[in-house]
Motif scaffolding. Sequence first.
Motif, PDB file in Angstrom:
ATOM      1  N   VAL A   1       0.846  -1.207   0.000  1.00 24.64           N
ATOM      2  CA  VAL A   1       0.000   0.000   0.000  1.00 24.64           C
ATOM      3  C   VAL A   1       0.876   1.249   0.000  1.00 24.64           C
ATOM      4  O   VAL A   1       0.630   2.205  -0.744  1.00 24.64           O
ATOM      5  CB  VAL A   1      -0.951  -0.019   1.224  1.00 24.64           C
ATOM      6  CG1 VAL A   1      -1.645   1.328   1.399  1.00 24.64           C
ATOM      7  CG2 VAL A   1      -1.977  -1.139   1.092  1.00 24.64           C
ATOM      8  N   THR A   2       1.937   1.242   0.835  1.00 19.10           N
ATOM      9  CA  THR A   2       2.852   2.395   0.908  1.00 19.10           C
ATOM     10  C   THR A   2       3.538   2.631  -0.437  1.00 19.10           C
ATOM     11  O   THR A   2       3.629   3.769  -0.914  1.00 19.10           O
ATOM     12  CB  THR A   2       3.915   2.160   2.010  1.00 19.10           C
ATOM     13  OG1 THR A   2       3.251   1.962   3.246  1.00 19.10           O
ATOM     14  CG2 THR A   2       4.877   3.322   2.120  1.00 19.10           C
ATOM     15  N   ALA A   3       4.010   1.546  -1.061  1.00 20.63           N
ATOM     16  CA  ALA A   3       4.691   1.671  -2.356  1.00 20.63           C
ATOM     17  C   ALA A   3       3.749   2.276  -3.399  1.00 20.63           C
ATOM     18  O   ALA A   3       4.145   3.157  -4.182  1.00 20.63           O
ATOM     19  CB  ALA A   3       5.184   0.299  -2.821  1.00 20.63           C
ATOM     20  N   GLU A   4       2.485   1.835  -3.359  1.00 19.80           N
ATOM     21  CA  GLU A   4       1.502   2.330  -4.346  1.00 19.80           C
ATOM     22  C   GLU A   4       1.253   3.823  -4.140  1.00 19.80           C
ATOM     23  O   GLU A   4       1.230   4.603  -5.100  1.00 19.80           O
ATOM     24  CB  GLU A   4       0.180   1.530  -4.193  1.00 19.80           C
ATOM     25  CG  GLU A   4      -0.665   1.471  -5.459  1.00 19.80           C
ATOM     26  CD  GLU A   4       0.166   1.216  -6.728  1.00 19.80           C
ATOM     27  OE1 GLU A   4       0.114   2.085  -7.635  1.00 19.80           O
ATOM     28  OE2 GLU A   4       0.869   0.196  -6.814  1.00 19.80           O
ATOM     29  N   SER A   5       1.091   4.243  -2.861  1.00 23.80           N
ATOM     30  CA  SER A   5       0.808   5.667  -2.607  1.00 23.80           C
ATOM     31  C   SER A   5       2.028   6.524  -2.959  1.00 23.80           C
ATOM     32  O   SER A   5       1.897   7.647  -3.435  1.00 23.80           O
ATOM     33  CB  SER A   5       0.386   5.883  -1.156  1.00 23.80           C
ATOM     34  OG  SER A   5       1.477   5.717  -0.301  1.00 23.80           O
ATOM     35  N   LEU A   6       3.250   5.985  -2.749  1.00 28.56           N
ATOM     36  CA  LEU A   6       4.456   6.742  -3.107  1.00 28.56           C
ATOM     37  C   LEU A   6       4.621   6.831  -4.629  1.00 28.56           C
ATOM     38  O   LEU A   6       5.115   7.838  -5.156  1.00 28.56           O
ATOM     39  CB  LEU A   6       5.692   6.112  -2.465  1.00 28.56           C
ATOM     40  CG  LEU A   6       5.820   6.333  -0.945  1.00 28.56           C
ATOM     41  CD1 LEU A   6       6.917   5.464  -0.351  1.00 28.56           C
ATOM     42  CD2 LEU A   6       6.088   7.802  -0.614  1.00 28.56           C
ATOM     43  N   ARG A   7       4.203   5.800  -5.347  1.00 32.29           N
ATOM     44  CA  ARG A   7       4.252   5.858  -6.825  1.00 32.29           C
ATOM     45  C   ARG A   7       3.332   6.957  -7.351  1.00 32.29           C
ATOM     46  O   ARG A   7       3.648   7.643  -8.328  1.00 32.29           O
ATOM     47  CB  ARG A   7       3.871   4.495  -7.418  1.00 32.29           C
ATOM     48  CG  ARG A   7       4.995   3.465  -7.319  1.00 32.29           C
ATOM     49  CD  ARG A   7       4.671   2.147  -8.009  1.00 32.29           C
ATOM     50  NE  ARG A   7       5.728   1.164  -7.754  1.00 32.29           N
ATOM     51  CZ  ARG A   7       5.561   0.010  -7.118  1.00 32.29           C
ATOM     52  NH1 ARG A   7       4.353  -0.328  -6.690  1.00 32.29           N
ATOM     53  NH2 ARG A   7       6.574  -0.802  -6.925  1.00 32.29           N
ATOM     54  N   GLU A   8       2.171   7.120  -6.677  1.00 34.32           N
ATOM     55  CA  GLU A   8       1.238   8.186  -7.084  1.00 34.32           C
ATOM     56  C   GLU A   8       1.820   9.560  -6.755  1.00 34.32           C
ATOM     57  O   GLU A   8       1.734  10.487  -7.537  1.00 34.32           O
ATOM     58  CB  GLU A   8      -0.102   8.015  -6.349  1.00 34.32           C
ATOM     59  CG  GLU A   8      -0.962   6.890  -6.914  1.00 34.32           C
ATOM     60  CD  GLU A   8      -2.232   6.686  -6.096  1.00 34.32           C
ATOM     61  OE1 GLU A   8      -2.678   7.644  -5.435  1.00 34.32           O
ATOM     62  OE2 GLU A   8      -2.759   5.558  -6.105  1.00 34.32           O
ATOM     63  N   ALA A   9       2.429   9.667  -5.554  1.00 34.23           N
ATOM     64  CA  ALA A   9       2.962  10.961  -5.114  1.00 34.23           C
ATOM     65  C   ALA A   9       4.259  11.330  -5.836  1.00 34.23           C
ATOM     66  O   ALA A   9       4.563  12.512  -6.018  1.00 34.23           O
ATOM     67  CB  ALA A   9       3.208  10.925  -3.609  1.00 34.23           C
TER      68      ALA A   9
END
Length: 693
Positions: free
Chosen positions: A507-515
């Motif tokens: 989940v963290t990796a996905e949100s960082l990819r968006e940011a």
Amino acid sequence: MLSGGCAPIPVTDIKGVGTALALKLQRLGIESIQDLLLHLPLRYQDRTRILPIGSLRPGDEGVIEGQIAASDIVQGRRRALLCRLQDGTGTLSLRFFHFSAAQKNNLASGARVRCFGEVRPGPSGLEIVHPEYKVLKATGSVDVEERLTPVYPLTEGLTQGRIRSLAAQALEWLDRGIVEDLIPDTLRSQWKLPELARSIRYLHQPPVDADLDGLLAGTHPAQRRLAFEELLAHHLSLLQIRHSVREQGAPALKATGSLSVPFIAQLPFELTGAQLRVAREVARDLNMPHPMLRLVQGDVGSGKTVVAALAALQALENGAQAAVMAPTEILAEQHFNNFSQWLEPLGISVAWLAGKVKGKQRSRELERIANGEAQLVVGTHALFQDEVRFSNLAVVVIDEQHRFGVHQRLSLREKGRNGEQTPHQLIMTATPIPRTLTMSAYADLDCSIIDELPPGRTPVNTVVIADSRRDQVVDRVRKACGEGRQAYWVCTLIEESEALQCQAAEVTAESLREALPELRIGLVHGRLKAAEKAQIMAAFKSAELDLLVATTVIEVGVDVPNASLMIIENPERLGLAQLHQLRGRVGRGSVESFCVLMYHAPLSQQGRERLAVMRESTDGFRIAEKDLELRGPGEVLGTRQTGMMQFRIADLQRDADLLPRVKRAAADIEHSPSLTQALISRWLGQGADYAHV
């Protein structure tokens, strides 16, 4: 039995202890009368005087006596029997949620009652819920207790009353003289230690005027007497391991320099003074005809691997084999790559053995190890497996020793037996171990410390920040990676479940990819296959990835000099040693590096203390001492290492000042095998078996 050489008397010899009760006692580790005598109270109650009701405050615990003025069944959220007790100085309620008709009749208005319990605020003033009580006869008085009342650790199905009765019976055996004071009179007098039997009796039945604060703190002389003997027994058991290994003999490996000199010459850096000093200590040990047992401690990045390589080369210079073992495939593979890069130019053949090496490749590696073609073998715990046979193993290097138990360390020793000879052992750790633990948990090892970092290494700046400022942290990552550097983002979860940890990282990796769409972001967690994990780590190392999101699998040994920023989420959930290890992943190059500890508010007092230590210090030993103080030895060393660290009475933090005396006493006693064995049997029982692995 507590007497030295005799067999323990089973607890079933006590009146009233049948099979069912014996099984309950077994859950508390009580199998003999000895165990029962050493099953000490957690705390004590003062039932030696009757307190006036008017003097009581919430939280007080004590004996009161009075007359019941009223007794009624009341209906609140739960039906209860409520009795109003008065003694002329005040009134207090006794509340019973579980009661019988007989109890209600006994506790009728006018009855005189003595009771004991903890006072707390109730709906109509102070009350005691479910007190222990006795209805008194109209004539005659009942004596109060003459000693403090012990409160013992319990298990399901065992009451305080029952275990107090058993302890009292065990003390009658004490009167029969079954306790032998194993510590010689000269030592007892030197260290001013009270007699063992007297100490045991005192702790089960302290007098009215006992120092209650000292007893609760574990610092009373009677407790210190038992702690001293328990620490001594543990120390002697580790010395037994040391002697049993030393007696086996080992190949004396002369340092010829034929491989070590060209090895040092080809290194792209100079060895530090500390590395050279420790390497000399290791070389001197290897030259002896008995097995080296040496622990090398060095902070993250201090250069332990080079010392390990020099030890392995000394074996190879003598035509023998060396093995290097690491706790994870990532770290083992990194060692394999380092050693191959360093040693293959010298014509040395390096083999690799881990769980993922399968099929024909595995068979081929096993054959090379068995016939001696593979001179250096690098691997994980796969090296322990029965099918692994060495041709002539002379040196074993174990990295991150605290991840392996004593049994595992000793079983690898079996691999090198060549007739009567045993391989030398070099144990390395980047987790600085407090001196108190080194003296107790590692008494079977000599210790060396690499206390100097290589030149060019920059101290890591540590920042503590709340996760409400997450956006600022994301900007910091963007800026660092935009300047061509790399970053780690470590996710931690309080749950033990690996699945949940991995999910959080995903989940963290996905949100960082968006940011951070402009960055190349990789993800590593424990559920990835070893090959995938290695592939992602290799991509990060070769700068094909800017940001690596990971669980704590990257804690040990990954070396990426270009990484200058480490973000750790929820650092309050990790031990200080683990945080220090993670922080050591950055600052491995010459660029200024940062570690951001992003906590979730509110922090506990201990949480604030721990993060403050991380912010203020980069000294691994200071951090380790604080970790021991805050969390205790079991957690600092890891449970696998601490099978032998389960103390009944001693506490390594509290009793640390006893350790130098224990060490000196052990030096006097270890020359008496019968006394040594009696002490070990008394305190470790079957737990001492590992000494004979």
